[in-house]
Design a protein around this motif. Structure first.
Motif, PDB file in Angstrom:
ATOM      1  N   ALA A   1       0.891  -0.901 -10.511  1.00  0.00           N
ATOM      2  CA  ALA A   1       0.503  -2.194 -11.079  1.00  0.00           C
ATOM      3  C   ALA A   1      -1.005  -2.400 -10.956  1.00  0.00           C
ATOM      4  N   PHE A   2      -1.569  -2.074  -9.791  1.00  0.00           N
ATOM      5  CA  PHE A   2      -3.019  -2.191  -9.622  1.00  0.00           C
ATOM      6  C   PHE A   2      -3.761  -1.215 -10.525  1.00  0.00           C
ATOM      7  N   GLU A   3      -3.269   0.018 -10.635  1.00  0.00           N
ATOM      8  CA  GLU A   3      -3.924   1.011 -11.484  1.00  0.00           C
ATOM      9  C   GLU A   3      -3.924   0.581 -12.942  1.00  0.00           C
ATOM     10  N   ASN A   4      -2.794   0.093 -13.424  1.00  0.00           N
ATOM     11  CA  ASN A   4      -2.730  -0.360 -14.816  1.00  0.00           C
ATOM     12  C   ASN A   4      -3.657  -1.540 -15.058  1.00  0.00           C
ATOM     13  N   SER A   5      -3.673  -2.492 -14.135  1.00  0.00           N
ATOM     14  CA  SER A   5      -4.546  -3.659 -14.293  1.00  0.00           C
ATOM     15  C   SER A   5      -6.017  -3.247 -14.272  1.00  0.00           C
ATOM     16  N   LEU A   6      -6.376  -2.340 -13.364  1.00  0.00           N
ATOM     17  CA  LEU A   6      -7.757  -1.877 -13.299  1.00  0.00           C
ATOM     18  C   LEU A   6      -8.155  -1.125 -14.563  1.00  0.00           C
ATOM     19  N   ARG A   7      -7.271  -0.262 -15.047  1.00  0.00           N
ATOM     20  CA  ARG A   7      -7.597   0.521 -16.238  1.00  0.00           C
ATOM     21  C   ARG A   7      -7.797  -0.381 -17.446  1.00  0.00           C
TER      22      ARG A   7
ATOM     23  N   LEU B   1       0.818  -1.217   0.000  1.00  0.00           N
ATOM     24  CA  LEU B   1       0.000   0.000   0.000  1.00  0.00           C
ATOM     25  C   LEU B   1       0.848   1.261   0.000  1.00  0.00           C
ATOM     26  N   SER B   2       2.068   1.185   0.484  1.00  0.00           N
ATOM     27  CA  SER B   2       2.938   2.367   0.514  1.00  0.00           C
ATOM     28  C   SER B   2       3.866   2.454  -0.685  1.00  0.00           C
ATOM     29  N   SER B   3       3.848   1.457  -1.549  1.00  0.00           N
ATOM     30  CA  SER B   3       4.766   1.425  -2.683  1.00  0.00           C
ATOM     31  C   SER B   3       4.107   1.986  -3.936  1.00  0.00           C
ATOM     32  N   PRO B   4       4.641   3.055  -4.534  1.00  0.00           N
ATOM     33  CA  PRO B   4       4.088   3.557  -5.802  1.00  0.00           C
ATOM     34  C   PRO B   4       4.171   2.532  -6.927  1.00  0.00           C
ATOM     35  N   PHE B   5       5.177   1.688  -6.873  1.00  0.00           N
ATOM     36  CA  PHE B   5       5.354   0.675  -7.913  1.00  0.00           C
ATOM     37  C   PHE B   5       4.196  -0.318  -7.918  1.00  0.00           C
TER      38      PHE B   5
END
Length: 294
Positions: free
Chosen positions: A75-81, A67-71
């Protein structure tokens, strides 16, 4: 009195026969229960247990790091998008495709359903290779479009390319899932709406889409789950260089950069929770629509 006593005497025997039939049916479920436990429940318990295990013992350090890692957040943002866009685009195309199938002759309908069934299984490395040949950097269609002055800025290996390839393998699945749902629509409803002065778009807004809403929502959830859990196509297309949550899980398990199966387990648990939230939200919307309909 004799008739009533016979009925009363026969009821326990009938209930015993019913229990016996139910017991026999339950025995046939034992192999399914064993397989479900070994290949679904046991791995899920293992993943959850290992997600809270570190070198310091059982802690939530893995979740805190994610939760604290931008990396990992990227990954979650790209997968969701990618999952949301590909599922939405595939769902719209599948709705029109399934609606059209009801209007074509039976032989052509069976042919299209067979082709959709076949192409829905064309995923992974073969699909990625086919797209590289067609619309890759030096693909045949890419060179043709560039000669015509079209698609100069399209990059198959970007997020737009991944959305394209995900949408492609989602469309046949969406058609197969939605096609049976259109049997719930009666052609006489559209004729009656037309006689009452309703336009075609009004019929679909007030009659067609509300009837199909449960199937549409359910199909979207299945398409979303299918997309967010996809791995082989994205990995074969980008060689693991695009940051997706499934690629990160596979990398942590195989040790591409460093081996950390406990972190991979924590990422898997968060992915399962995400799918659970989406499924619960979909069920809540369906129940709310059903209450309003009553």
């Amino acid at each position: 009195m004799k008739t009533s006593s016979l009925v009363v005497a026969g009821e326990p025997a009938e209930r015993a026969r019913i229990r016996w039939r139910h017991g026999i049916a339950a025995i046939w479920l034992i192999p399914f229960a064993v397989v479900f436990t070994l290949f679904c429940l046991a791995p899920m318990v293992w993943v959850i247990a290992n997600s809270v295990q570190t070198t310091q013992g059982f802690t939530l350090a893995n979740y805190a790091e994610i939760l604290s890692s931008p990396f990992y957040r990227q990954a979650f943002e790209n997968s969701l998008r990618i999952s949301l866009w590909s599922s939405a685009l595939a769902l719209v195309i599948a709705i029109f495709g399934a609606a059209s199938l009801r209007r074509v002759p039976g032989r052509l309908r069976r042919l299209v359903v067979s082709v959709a069934n076949m192409t829905s299984n064309l995923t992974g490395v073969p699909l990625a290779f086919a797209f590289i040949i067609l619309v890759g950097t030096n693909g045949s269609l890419t060179l043709l479009f560039e000669a015509w002055g079209l698609a100069k800025h399209f990059d198959l290996y970007s997020i737009n390319g991944l959305i394209l390839i995900y949408t492609y393998f989602q469309i046949p699945l969406g058609i197969l899932l939605l096609y049976p749902a259109f049997d719930a629509l009666d052609d006489d409803w559209q004729a009656a709406a037309s006689l009452l002065g309703a336009k075609l778009w009004q019929y679909w807004r007030d009659v067609g889409l509300p009837v199909l809403a449960p199937a549409i929502f359910g199909t979207f959830i299945l398409l979303f789950a299918n997309a967010i859990g996809a791995y082989a196509s994205a990995y074969a297309l980008t060689q693991g260089n695009f940051n997706l949550i499934t690629v990160r899980i596979a990398g942590l398990v195989s040790g591409d950069l460093f081996l950390d199966p406990n972190m991979a387990a924590a990422l898997s648990v968060l992915l399962m929770l995400l799918l659970l939230v989406v499924t619960v939200a979909n069920q809540w919307l369906l129940n709310r629509r059903a209450r309003h309909a009553r």
